[in-house]
Design a protein around this motif. Structure first.
Motif, mmCIF file in Angstrom:
data_model
loop_
_atom_site.group_PDB
_atom_site.id
_atom_site.type_symbol
_atom_site.label_atom_id
_atom_site.label_comp_id
_atom_site.label_asym_id
_atom_site.label_seq_id
_atom_site.Cartn_x
_atom_site.Cartn_y
_atom_site.Cartn_z
ATOM 1 N N ASP A 115 33.006 24.276 29.149
ATOM 2 C CA ASP A 115 32.200 23.907 27.924
ATOM 3 C C ASP A 115 31.370 25.084 27.707
ATOM 4 N N ASN A 116 30.647 25.196 26.479
ATOM 5 C CA ASN A 116 29.905 26.469 26.001
ATOM 6 C C ASN A 116 28.863 26.652 27.238
ATOM 7 N N ASP A 117 28.327 25.764 27.955
ATOM 8 C CA ASP A 117 27.107 26.144 28.989
ATOM 9 C C ASP A 117 27.840 26.918 29.990
ATOM 10 N N ILE A 118 29.304 26.809 30.439
ATOM 11 C CA ILE A 118 29.776 27.214 31.673
ATOM 12 C C ILE A 118 30.774 28.361 31.494
ATOM 13 N N ILE A 119 31.205 28.512 30.020
ATOM 14 C CA ILE A 119 32.413 29.501 29.686
ATOM 15 C C ILE A 119 31.987 30.741 30.089
ATOM 16 N N ASN A 120 30.800 31.327 29.998
ATOM 17 C CA ASN A 120 30.603 32.679 30.287
ATOM 18 C C ASN A 120 30.581 33.208 31.805
ATOM 19 N N ILE A 121 30.154 32.243 32.628
ATOM 20 C CA ILE A 121 30.099 32.346 34.015
ATOM 21 C C ILE A 121 31.461 31.999 34.673
ATOM 22 N N ALA A 122 32.173 31.175 34.021
ATOM 23 C CA ALA A 122 33.806 30.984 34.492
ATOM 24 C C ALA A 122 34.455 32.035 34.083
ATOM 25 N N VAL A 123 34.338 32.597 32.778
ATOM 26 C CA VAL A 123 35.184 33.883 32.478
ATOM 27 C C VAL A 123 34.804 34.996 33.583
ATOM 28 N N THR A 124 33.680 35.248 33.858
ATOM 29 C CA THR A 124 33.282 36.334 34.618
ATOM 30 C C THR A 124 34.039 35.979 36.337
ATOM 31 N N TYR A 125 33.968 34.697 36.578
ATOM 32 C CA TYR A 125 34.417 34.509 37.820
ATOM 33 C C TYR A 125 35.894 34.662 37.874
ATOM 34 N N LEU A 126 36.828 34.194 36.995
ATOM 35 C CA LEU A 126 38.038 34.367 36.753
ATOM 36 C C LEU A 126 38.544 35.876 36.598
ATOM 37 N N LYS A 127 37.765 36.497 35.813
ATOM 38 C CA LYS A 127 38.065 37.934 35.889
ATOM 39 C C LYS A 127 37.956 38.843 37.164
ATOM 40 N N SER A 128 36.920 38.508 37.705
ATOM 41 C CA SER A 128 36.655 38.965 39.283
ATOM 42 C C SER A 128 37.693 38.552 40.038
ATOM 43 N N PHE A 129 37.934 37.315 40.164
ATOM 44 C CA PHE A 129 39.104 36.622 41.190
ATOM 45 C C PHE A 129 40.347 37.254 40.988
ATOM 46 N N ILE A 130 40.653 37.384 39.706
ATOM 47 C CA ILE A 130 42.124 37.491 39.352
ATOM 48 C C ILE A 130 42.474 38.896 39.620
ATOM 49 N N LEU A 131 41.716 39.886 39.663
ATOM 50 C CA LEU A 131 42.005 41.285 39.941
ATOM 51 C C LEU A 131 42.463 41.209 41.385
ATOM 52 N N PHE A 132 42.377 40.375 42.270
ATOM 53 C CA PHE A 132 42.736 40.525 43.473
ATOM 54 C C PHE A 132 44.030 39.712 43.790
ATOM 55 N N THR A 133 44.766 39.300 42.872
ATOM 56 C CA THR A 133 45.733 38.423 42.897
ATOM 57 C C THR A 133 46.858 39.231 43.628
ATOM 58 N N PRO A 134 47.216 40.546 43.359
ATOM 59 C CA PRO A 134 48.201 40.913 44.452
ATOM 60 C C PRO A 134 47.905 40.986 45.930
ATOM 61 N N PHE A 135 46.612 41.082 46.207
ATOM 62 C CA PHE A 135 46.280 40.941 47.725
ATOM 63 C C PHE A 135 46.579 39.551 48.058
ATOM 64 N N PHE A 136 46.266 38.548 47.176
ATOM 65 C CA PHE A 136 46.164 37.179 47.772
ATOM 66 C C PHE A 136 47.648 36.793 47.911
ATOM 67 N N ILE A 137 48.578 37.202 46.979
ATOM 68 C CA ILE A 137 50.013 36.906 47.203
ATOM 69 C C ILE A 137 50.575 37.694 48.264
ATOM 70 N N ILE A 138 50.227 38.768 48.278
ATOM 71 C CA ILE A 138 50.905 39.672 49.426
ATOM 72 C C ILE A 138 50.479 39.270 50.812
ATOM 73 N N GLN A 139 49.290 38.833 50.903
ATOM 74 C CA GLN A 139 48.497 38.459 52.331
ATOM 75 C C GLN A 139 49.481 37.059 52.591
ATOM 76 N N GLN A 140 49.960 36.148 51.527
ATOM 77 C CA GLN A 140 50.515 34.833 51.987
ATOM 78 C C GLN A 140 52.006 35.195 52.438
ATOM 79 N N ILE A 141 52.696 36.114 51.645
ATOM 80 C CA ILE A 141 53.982 36.577 52.102
ATOM 81 C C ILE A 141 54.219 37.164 53.529
ATOM 82 N N ILE A 142 53.015 38.037 53.792
ATOM 83 C CA ILE A 142 53.205 38.632 55.023
ATOM 84 C C ILE A 142 52.688 37.856 56.017
ATOM 85 N N VAL A 143 51.930 36.870 56.003
ATOM 86 C CA VAL A 143 51.318 35.953 56.965
ATOM 87 C C VAL A 143 52.499 35.242 57.386
#
Length: 174
Positions: A115-143
């Motif tokens: 909602d409007n109270d959470i949207i800014n912090i959720a967007v910031t968290y998602l943008k920060s987290f999603i930049l590491f997507t290649p590392f998360f996916i490759i880690q699962q594959i390699i392991v």
């Protein structure tokens, strides 16, 4: 066979305990550092997190299963191709998740219930987290490939090292 089964299962359980500790620490640091809004944002973004890890596991388990079958048949060259293809496809999926996830972060978190109270912090968290997507996916594959290459101990060590690294940097940055 029983000894080998117990070896694989015990290292897998150890890895899952490590991941559980990482999730618990993540939640604790966010709750203490950011508060309830941070926890809410974390939970809103959690389905994206699950999607990313599911893609990595899907490619890892599927590719590593074929890899193991081909290795047992002494077809090492073709087995290596499964590893290479899993990594390449993982990187492609990363791009297809990361770019739309970053550019449409506001729409995604709104769709997931922010909602409007959470949207800014959720967007910031998602943008920060999603930049590491290649590392998360490759880690699962390699392991998964390492585990299927008769080295469950190394796979567990890799997961536990990653979770320890994450916990330490959660403490530092959050």
């Amino acid at each position: 066979m029983k000894k080998k089964f117990i070896k694989y299962v015990s290292f897998n359980i150890l890895s899952n305990i490590g991941m559980s500790c990482y999730i618990l620490a993540d939640t604790l640091f966010i709750a203490n550092g950011v508060g309830l809004d941070g926890l809410t944002a974390l939970n809103i973004v959690l389905p994206v997190y699950n999607l990313i890890f599911a893609v990595g596991l899907l490619l890892g388990i599927g590719g590593a299963t074929e890899f193991s079958i081909l290795r047992a048949q002494k077809n090492n060259k073709e087995a290596s191709l499964y590893y290479t293809h899993a990594i390449i496809i993982g990187l492609l999926f990363s791009v297809f998740i990361m770019i739309p996830g970053f550019t449409n972060a506001k729409e995604i978190v709104t769709l997931l219930g922010a909602d409007n109270d959470i949207i800014n912090i959720a967007v910031t968290y998602l943008k920060s987290f999603i930049l590491f997507t290649p590392f998360f996916i490759i880690q699962q594959i390699i392991v998964t490939f390492v585990r299927n290459d008769n080295n469950p101990k190394l796979a567990s060590l890799a997961i536990l090292t990653g979770t320890t690294f994450n916990i330490i940097f959660d403490y530092i940055f959050v």
